[in-house]
Design a protein around this motif. Structure first.
Motif, PDB file in Angstrom:
ATOM      1  N   PHE A 127      80.343  -5.241 -12.626  1.00 17.99           N
ATOM      2  CA  PHE A 127      80.058  -4.504 -11.397  1.00 17.99           C
ATOM      3  C   PHE A 127      79.858  -3.026 -11.704  1.00 17.99           C
ATOM      4  O   PHE A 127      80.675  -2.403 -12.372  1.00 17.99           O
ATOM      5  CB  PHE A 127      81.218  -4.629 -10.403  1.00 17.99           C
ATOM      6  CG  PHE A 127      81.421  -6.000  -9.846  1.00 17.99           C
ATOM      7  CD1 PHE A 127      82.299  -6.889 -10.455  1.00 17.99           C
ATOM      8  CD2 PHE A 127      80.746  -6.412  -8.702  1.00 17.99           C
ATOM      9  CE1 PHE A 127      82.495  -8.153  -9.943  1.00 17.99           C
ATOM     10  CE2 PHE A 127      80.945  -7.685  -8.186  1.00 17.99           C
ATOM     11  CZ  PHE A 127      81.809  -8.559  -8.804  1.00 17.99           C
ATOM     12  N   CYS A 128      78.792  -2.500 -11.164  1.00 17.47           N
ATOM     13  CA  CYS A 128      78.561  -1.060 -11.182  1.00 17.47           C
ATOM     14  C   CYS A 128      79.083  -0.514  -9.854  1.00 17.47           C
ATOM     15  O   CYS A 128      78.966  -1.178  -8.807  1.00 17.47           O
ATOM     16  CB  CYS A 128      77.062  -0.786 -11.322  1.00 17.47           C
ATOM     17  SG  CYS A 128      76.614   0.945 -11.432  1.00 17.47           S
ATOM     18  N   ALA A 129      79.671   0.674  -9.875  1.00 20.05           N
ATOM     19  CA  ALA A 129      80.235   1.229  -8.642  1.00 20.05           C
ATOM     20  C   ALA A 129      80.101   2.738  -8.643  1.00 20.05           C
ATOM     21  O   ALA A 129      80.020   3.379  -9.694  1.00 20.05           O
ATOM     22  CB  ALA A 129      81.706   0.833  -8.496  1.00 20.05           C
ATOM     23  N   GLY A 130      80.082   3.290  -7.445  1.00 20.19           N
ATOM     24  CA  GLY A 130      80.032   4.737  -7.306  1.00 20.19           C
ATOM     25  C   GLY A 130      81.022   5.201  -6.262  1.00 20.19           C
ATOM     26  O   GLY A 130      81.219   4.529  -5.243  1.00 20.19           O
ATOM     27  N   ASN A 131      81.669   6.320  -6.518  1.00 20.37           N
ATOM     28  CA  ASN A 131      82.589   6.930  -5.561  1.00 20.37           C
ATOM     29  C   ASN A 131      82.091   8.317  -5.222  1.00 20.37           C
ATOM     30  O   ASN A 131      81.668   9.064  -6.104  1.00 20.37           O
ATOM     31  CB  ASN A 131      84.001   7.058  -6.154  1.00 20.37           C
ATOM     32  CG  ASN A 131      84.681   5.728  -6.322  1.00 20.37           C
ATOM     33  OD1 ASN A 131      84.091   4.683  -6.081  1.00 20.37           O
ATOM     34  ND2 ASN A 131      85.924   5.773  -6.746  1.00 20.37           N
ATOM     35  N   THR A 132      82.171   8.661  -3.950  1.00 17.96           N
ATOM     36  CA  THR A 132      81.747   9.989  -3.523  1.00 17.96           C
ATOM     37  C   THR A 132      82.949  10.821  -3.127  1.00 17.96           C
ATOM     38  O   THR A 132      84.040  10.293  -2.905  1.00 17.96           O
ATOM     39  CB  THR A 132      80.792   9.916  -2.322  1.00 17.96           C
ATOM     40  OG1 THR A 132      81.561   9.533  -1.173  1.00 17.96           O
ATOM     41  CG2 THR A 132      79.693   8.919  -2.567  1.00 17.96           C
TER      42      THR A 132
END
Lengths: 112, 112
Positions: free
Chosen positions: A90-95
């Motif tokens: 899984f690729c993920a991004g947090n802002t």
């Protein structure tokens, strides 16, 4: 809208083959990017992360990823996969707004 | 010394029942999350809590309610369970909204 997309839903490789899994993100501001791995029947574990600095980041088990800002990409690579790399990735991004978004995942099957 | 723990690991129940899943983290993190992973392995964030305040509430049915008695715990309560609620539910925690997340072992919920 914030989003993370993974290009490959299912990848099948033979042992010793090279791996590259695609990930593209879409965010308007600061974003930290991650790759997680989920081995069969287990929970997600962090493979590597990018916050800032050197765009080429190295993680555990020989994995690396390159952040290319111009392409909004954060692809995962490994030069030689092993049977034990069979898992969901899984690729993920947090802002900085606290929003966390995961891609739909890529199932990697490595044939011995 | 498990970092993020969930109970129960398996939960089988009938439609219409109310159930709770508990989550505890001993990492001292200030942000906790609940995710739902369906049979296709898609991972969707349901809630996140930062310092006991809900900061993200995705479009989940209001039958689902997170409850955080303190910053080390984030429980998930589900009312009037439906067949479509069957999934694996993962709890996670992080230090701030930008950092990597640590996942619990998951709770496999089966609604019959």
């Amino acid at each position: 809208a914030q989003s993370v997309s993974q290009h490959n839903h299912h990848v099948i490789l033979s042992e010793a083959a090279s791996l590259e899994l695609g990930c593209n993100y879409s965010y308007g501001g600061t974003v930290n990017l991650f790759w997680y791995v989920q081995y069969p029947g287990q929970h997600l574990q962090l493979l590597l992360k990018y916050f800032s600095g050197d765009p080429l980041v190295k993680g555990i088990k020989g994995f690396e990823a390159e952040f290319i800002k111009s392409k909004f990409s954060f692809n995962l690579r490994k030069p030689s996969v092993q049977w034990s790399d069979t898992a969901e990735y899984f690729c993920a991004g947090n802002t900085n707004a606290g929003k966390s978004t995961f891609g739909d995942g890529t199932t990697l099957t490595v044939k011995p | 010394d498990t970092a993020v723990s969930q109970t129960p690991k398996y939960l089988v129940t009938q439609m219409g029942n109310d159930k709770s899943i508990k989550c505890e983290q001993n990492l001292g993190h200030d942000t906790m999350y609940w995710y739902k992973q369906d049979s296709k392995k898609f991972l969707k964030i349901m809630f996140s809590y930062n310092n006991k305040e809900l900061i993200i509430n995705e479009t989940v049915p209001n039958r689902f309610s997170p409850k955080s008695p303190d910053k080390a715990h984030l429980n998930l309560h589900i009312n009037s369970l439906e067949l479509g609620d069957s999934a694996v539910y993962f709890c996670a925690s992080s230090q701030g909204g930008l950092s990597e997340q640590y996942f619990g072992p998951g709770t496999r919920l089966t609604v019959t």
